[in-house]
Scaffold this active site. Structure first.
Site, PDB file in Angstrom:
ATOM      1  N   HIS A 148       0.857  -1.195   0.000  1.00 19.93           N
ATOM      2  CA  HIS A 148       0.000   0.000   0.000  1.00 19.93           C
ATOM      3  C   HIS A 148       0.886   1.237   0.000  1.00 19.93           C
ATOM      4  O   HIS A 148       1.841   1.342   0.789  1.00 19.93           O
ATOM      5  CB  HIS A 148      -0.908   0.016   1.226  1.00 19.93           C
ATOM      6  CG  HIS A 148      -1.984  -1.019   1.180  1.00 19.93           C
ATOM      7  ND1 HIS A 148      -3.046  -0.956   0.314  1.00 19.93           N
ATOM      8  CD2 HIS A 148      -2.147  -2.168   1.905  1.00 19.93           C
ATOM      9  CE1 HIS A 148      -3.837  -2.009   0.500  1.00 19.93           C
ATOM     10  NE2 HIS A 148      -3.301  -2.764   1.455  1.00 19.93           N
ATOM     11  N   CYS A 190      -0.651   1.923  -5.001  1.00 18.55           N
ATOM     12  CA  CYS A 190      -1.372   3.139  -5.355  1.00 18.55           C
ATOM     13  C   CYS A 190      -0.368   4.295  -5.458  1.00 18.55           C
ATOM     14  O   CYS A 190       0.587   4.371  -4.684  1.00 18.55           O
ATOM     15  CB  CYS A 190      -2.431   3.450  -4.299  1.00 18.55           C
ATOM     16  SG  CYS A 190      -3.761   2.226  -4.230  1.00 18.55           S
TER      17      CYS A 190
END
Length: 335
Positions: A148, A190
């Site tokens: 992440h 991301c």
């Protein structure tokens, strides 16, 4: 009168160096594969990194030159309906965990500090060889990072972060210490492209699964386990790599285009300005494989021996040494 700043001088020297080294001079290949996420719902990140691990091993990089960092053990998670397995497809055709996975950093060993120490070679005395990145100035290194992330950072264990500046500075230390020849970064998170924005060292090629402001999306769910099983960018990268063989002539340019926006749903980012070669001329095996060029010796020996004067005894003439493998377990334990 021109005022030449230190930064512009450094940039000029990098460009000059790259113009003088348009061909790869690497002598060995390494891979550093990192999953930074814990918890069952992040199953896909473990699947991502193990899938890349399987591909680079198949293409010739040995375990002794792969550093595998996995933040959680999904294969042994009590929620796993098929213990000791990790799959990257809902069809469950390939168990990417397999029976020969060598994890070098596991669980809470996967930290920002250990990652930076690994890159820079500043490890404590007594660190096992399997936990060391023993590269040199002839090493081409593949870095794969999944987890992440956000604008300028990558989370480790949901408790700490490595920033893009820290990563860039660690890579610069590698360059100053002559710890690599060329580096290829794959970042599947991301806002992944933010992680290579700060790079300033030479001979770096990087690809990211998403641009700043974009999410990197998952591909599909496995109903048997109830979570997403692989990310989109890695899914299509693996679809490409499965068709690559150790003697492949495919170029890095084709790999950089494996996930167009119509299938990735995010925009893949690429950074090539620090890389000294045209990606269309770079074989994919320069980073994903480890096929070495060898020179075969002549058919006839360079030194001829005259064995006509060697006299063997009768015992030596009839003696034949035989060899056999020892049993793995002493027989007496079974009796």
């Amino acid at each position: 009168m021109y005022h030449l700043t230190l930064k512009s001088l450094y940039s000029f020297l990098i460009i000059l160096f790259m113009s003088l080294s348009v061909e790869s001079r690497h002598t060995n290949n390494w891979a550093v594969l990192v999953d930074t996420s814990r918890f069952w719902f992040n199953y896909r990140h473990v699947s991502n990194v193990l899938s890349i691990y399987r591909s680079v091993k198949r293409l010739g990089i040995p375990d002794s030159q792969i550093i595998l960092m996995i933040a959680d053990d999904m294969a042994c998670n009590p929620r796993n309906p098929r213990p000791a397995t990790v799959f990257n497809n809902a069809n469950q055709n390939i168990n990417v965990y397999g029976d020969d996975v060598e994890v070098d950093y596991r669980g809470y060993e996967v930290t920002v500090e250990n990652f930076v120490r690994l890159l820079t070679g500043r490890l404590p005395a007594g660190t096992p060889r399997s936990k060391q990145l023993l590269t040199d100035e002839g090493s081409n290194i593949l870095f794969y990072l999944t987890g992440h992330g956000g604008d300028g950072f990558l989370k480790f264990q949901d408790s700490e972060e490595v920033t893009s500046q820290e990563l860039a500075d660690a890579v610069e230390q590698m360059w100053q210490k002559r710890r690599y020849n060329e580096i290829f970064f794959i970042i599947d998170t991301c806002q992944a492209s933010s992680m290579f924005d700060k790079f300033y060292s030479p001979n770096i090629l990087a690809v990211a699964s998403s641009l700043i402001g974009e999410d990197s999306l998952s591909h599909h769910v496995d109903p048997a386990i109830g979570v997403y099983i692989i990310d989109r960018y890695t899914y299509y990268a693996l679809a490409f790599l499965e068709k690559v063989r150790p003697n492949s002539t495919r170029s890095m340019a084709t790999f950089l285009a494996v996930c167009p926006k119509r299938v990735c749903l995010s925009t893949v980012g690429v950074r090539k300005d620090l890389f000294g070669r045209n990606t269309t001329d770079v074989p994919i095996t320069d980073f994903f494989g480890a096929v070495r060029q060898v020179d075969l010796s002549p058919t006839h020996p360079l030194i001829e021996f005259d064995d006509s004067k060697i006299i063997l005894t009768e015992e030596e003439q009839t003696f034949h040494q035989s060899y056999a493998y020892l049993p793995q377990f002493p027989q007496e334990i079974w009796s």
